[in-house]
Design a protein around this motif. Structure first.
Motif, mmCIF file in Angstrom:
data_model
loop_
_atom_site.group_PDB
_atom_site.id
_atom_site.type_symbol
_atom_site.label_atom_id
_atom_site.label_comp_id
_atom_site.label_asym_id
_atom_site.label_seq_id
_atom_site.Cartn_x
_atom_site.Cartn_y
_atom_site.Cartn_z
ATOM 1 N N GLY A 24 -0.006 -1.490 -4.415
ATOM 2 C CA GLY A 24 0.503 -0.207 -4.920
ATOM 3 C C GLY A 24 0.257 0.931 -3.956
ATOM 4 O O GLY A 24 -0.751 0.962 -3.251
ATOM 5 N N CYS A 25 1.205 1.855 -3.887
ATOM 6 C CA CYS A 25 1.037 3.063 -3.086
ATOM 7 C C CYS A 25 1.997 4.113 -3.613
ATOM 8 O O CYS A 25 3.076 3.781 -4.115
ATOM 9 N N ASP A 26 1.596 5.387 -3.514
ATOM 10 C CA ASP A 26 2.470 6.461 -3.998
ATOM 11 C C ASP A 26 3.317 7.048 -2.886
ATOM 12 O O ASP A 26 4.041 8.014 -3.123
ATOM 13 N N LEU A 27 3.251 6.497 -1.676
ATOM 14 C CA LEU A 27 4.179 6.895 -0.614
ATOM 15 C C LEU A 27 5.114 5.725 -0.300
ATOM 16 O O LEU A 27 4.881 4.591 -0.740
ATOM 17 N N ARG A 28 6.135 6.005 0.465
ATOM 18 C CA ARG A 28 7.061 4.960 0.943
ATOM 19 C C ARG A 28 7.339 5.252 2.412
ATOM 20 O O ARG A 28 8.472 5.596 2.782
ATOM 21 N N CYS A 29 6.307 5.127 3.241
ATOM 22 C CA CYS A 29 6.472 5.428 4.668
ATOM 23 C C CYS A 29 7.505 4.474 5.262
ATOM 24 O O CYS A 29 7.421 3.257 5.054
ATOM 25 N N LYS A 30 8.426 5.034 6.014
ATOM 26 C CA LYS A 30 9.513 4.209 6.546
ATOM 27 C C LYS A 30 8.979 3.105 7.450
ATOM 28 O O LYS A 30 9.579 2.056 7.572
ATOM 29 N N TYR A 31 7.849 3.349 8.107
ATOM 30 C CA TYR A 31 7.307 2.353 9.024
ATOM 31 C C TYR A 31 6.293 1.419 8.367
ATOM 32 O O TYR A 31 5.663 0.621 9.053
ATOM 33 N N CYS A 32 6.101 1.517 7.055
ATOM 34 C CA CYS A 32 5.029 0.766 6.393
ATOM 35 C C CYS A 32 5.051 -0.707 6.822
ATOM 36 O O CYS A 32 6.066 -1.385 6.713
ATOM 37 N N HIS A 33 3.881 -1.175 7.302
ATOM 38 C CA HIS A 33 3.780 -2.562 7.770
ATOM 39 C C HIS A 33 3.378 -3.516 6.644
ATOM 40 O O HIS A 33 3.265 -4.713 6.861
ATOM 41 N N LEU A 37 2.956 -4.892 -0.290
ATOM 42 C CA LEU A 37 1.872 -4.337 -1.111
ATOM 43 C C LEU A 37 2.311 -3.127 -1.936
ATOM 44 O O LEU A 37 1.533 -2.585 -2.690
ATOM 45 N N LEU A 38 3.556 -2.690 -1.754
ATOM 46 C CA LEU A 38 3.928 -1.409 -2.363
ATOM 47 C C LEU A 38 4.125 -1.489 -3.882
ATOM 48 O O LEU A 38 4.015 -0.497 -4.575
ATOM 49 N N LYS A 39 4.415 -2.678 -4.384
ATOM 50 C CA LYS A 39 4.593 -2.806 -5.836
ATOM 51 C C LYS A 39 3.211 -2.791 -6.500
ATOM 52 O O LYS A 39 2.363 -3.643 -6.211
ATOM 53 N N SER A 68 -8.765 -1.064 1.402
ATOM 54 C CA SER A 68 -7.528 -0.672 2.056
ATOM 55 C C SER A 68 -6.345 -1.024 1.159
ATOM 56 O O SER A 68 -6.504 -1.428 0.020
ATOM 57 N N GLY A 69 -5.148 -0.846 1.679
ATOM 58 C CA GLY A 69 -4.001 -1.171 0.836
ATOM 59 C C GLY A 69 -2.704 -1.145 1.619
ATOM 60 O O GLY A 69 -2.713 -1.348 2.835
ATOM 61 N N GLY A 70 -1.639 -0.677 0.918
ATOM 62 C CA GLY A 70 -1.613 0.026 -0.343
ATOM 63 C C GLY A 70 -2.557 1.242 -0.369
ATOM 64 O O GLY A 70 -3.070 1.674 0.628
ATOM 65 N N GLU A 71 -2.742 1.757 -1.558
ATOM 66 C CA GLU A 71 -3.662 2.881 -1.756
ATOM 67 C C GLU A 71 -4.758 2.449 -2.730
ATOM 68 O O GLU A 71 -4.513 2.354 -3.945
ATOM 69 N N THR A 97 -7.411 5.625 3.037
ATOM 70 C CA THR A 97 -6.663 6.304 1.977
ATOM 71 C C THR A 97 -5.549 7.176 2.546
ATOM 72 O O THR A 97 -5.620 7.606 3.698
ATOM 73 N N ASN A 98 -4.546 7.434 1.701
ATOM 74 C CA ASN A 98 -3.479 8.354 2.119
ATOM 75 C C ASN A 98 -3.828 9.808 1.788
ATOM 76 O O ASN A 98 -3.029 10.710 2.053
ATOM 77 N N GLY A 99 -4.980 10.032 1.185
ATOM 78 C CA GLY A 99 -5.472 11.390 0.973
ATOM 79 C C GLY A 99 -4.883 12.123 -0.221
ATOM 80 O O GLY A 99 -5.166 13.299 -0.433
ATOM 81 N N MET A 117 -8.374 8.368 6.984
ATOM 82 C CA MET A 117 -7.321 8.986 6.170
ATOM 83 C C MET A 117 -6.074 9.210 7.003
ATOM 84 O O MET A 117 -6.156 9.713 8.123
ATOM 85 N N ASP A 118 -4.947 8.832 6.448
ATOM 86 C CA ASP A 118 -3.681 9.039 7.154
ATOM 87 C C ASP A 118 -3.221 10.481 6.999
ATOM 88 O O ASP A 118 -3.204 11.015 5.885
ATOM 89 N N ILE A 119 -2.862 11.081 8.122
ATOM 90 C CA ILE A 119 -2.134 12.350 8.085
ATOM 91 C C ILE A 119 -0.767 11.984 8.670
ATOM 92 O O ILE A 119 -0.634 11.781 9.877
ATOM 93 N N LYS A 120 0.214 11.855 7.810
ATOM 94 C CA LYS A 120 1.491 11.256 8.227
ATOM 95 C C LYS A 120 2.313 12.172 9.128
ATOM 96 O O LYS A 120 3.108 11.704 9.939
ATOM 97 N N ALA A 121 2.142 13.470 8.906
ATOM 98 C CA ALA A 121 2.972 14.487 9.576
ATOM 99 C C ALA A 121 2.312 15.825 9.270
ATOM 100 O O ALA A 121 1.332 15.864 8.492
HETATM 101 S S1 SF4 Z 1 0.539 5.116 2.855
HETATM 102 FE FE1 SF4 Z 1 0.218 3.164 3.932
HETATM 103 S S2 SF4 Z 1 0.571 1.576 2.374
HETATM 104 FE FE2 SF4 Z 1 1.448 3.507 1.593
HETATM 105 S S3 SF4 Z 1 3.604 3.414 2.172
HETATM 106 FE FE3 SF4 Z 1 2.509 4.548 3.761
HETATM 107 S S4 SF4 Z 1 1.956 3.027 5.329
HETATM 108 FE FE4 SF4 Z 1 2.526 1.894 3.446
#
Ligand code: SF4
Length: 238
Positions: A24-33, A37-39, A68-71, A97-99, A117-121
């Protein structure tokens, strides 16, 4: 099992860790590897017992667990079990975490040794990376950073650099007043991506990423670059 356990010597610097990838995750990063795990799925009592047994039987071989995850903070009540077990066994605990979950971060931060922590942009430009994100992304991430810093927990912030989605100016902007102990720019890899179009994007040249980092004006004490060609490189330290 709804959690994927993996052993790694790379996810917690200098330590051998059991990494728990939660769904599970509350983002949908286009590059998500990790699109598999997103469901979001519930973590069952059985999942928790399986992981606890995995930790127990490998206690002598690991120094840490990595959530890790996901979130992982989508499952804060469940992961408290793993944190307690790790602390009772003198293992270190790292949170990836995605913060976007300050409330849940606050609930567990006293037992966390390291946060990545990811800072996406830039915080008002998440639309560049993900089609889905909360309206108050900026406030949530700022609050999470403050909680981590108030508790004196080591904070690494990370950005994946995808050409065409991000510009060097975005990295300069997002790092300018970022209050963390380490910043890592990660080279985009085009092997597995949530948005299939990104598999046609070229991976950025590490030399161009190094130039972006060398030109930053920031007080962050340690700046690193992670690339396929050169691994995890220190670029600048104060
Ligand atoms: S935060 Fe991580 S797990 Fe969630 S969509 Fe983005 S890259 Fe994928």
């Amino acid at each position: 099992m709804n959690i994927q356990p993996t052993y790694s010597s790379l996810d917690y610097p200098g330590k051998m860790a059991l990494v728990l990838f939660t769904p599970g995750c509350d983002l949908r990063c286009k590059y998500c590897h990790n699109p598999q795990l997103l469901k979001n799925q519930e973590l069952t009592k059985w999942d928790i017992e399986e992981i606890e047994e995995e930790v127990e039987s490998n206690m002598d071989f690991i120094d840490a667990i990595v959530l890790s995850g996901g979130e992982p903070l989508l499952h804060v009540d469940e992961i408290k079990n793993f944190i307690k077990q790790a602390k009772d066994s003198d293992l270190l605990v790292k949170l990836d975490t995605n913060g976007l979950h300050p409330k849940q971060t606050k609930e567990i931060i006293k037992d966390i040794d390291y946060v990545a922590m990811d800072i996406k942009a830039p915080l008002d430009k998440y639309y560049k990376i993900s089609d889905v994100y909360p309206n108050n992304t900026k406030e949530l991430i700022t609050e999470t950073i403050n909680i981590i810093n108030d508790n004196n927990v080591f904070l690494e912030c990370r950005t994946t650099y995808v050409p065409k989605l991000l510009e060097p100016e975005d990295i300069a902007e997002l790092t300018k007043n970022l209050n963390c102990d380490r910043y890592t720019l990660q080279q985009f890899r085009n092997r597995v991506t949530l948005d299939a179009n990104l598999s046609n994007f070229e991976e950025p040249n590490p030399e161009s990423l190094k130039t972006i980092l060398e030109n930053l004006e920031t007080n962050i004490p340690e700046i690193r670059l992670k690339s396929r060609q050169f691994g995890n490189q220190l670029i600048k330290s104060n």
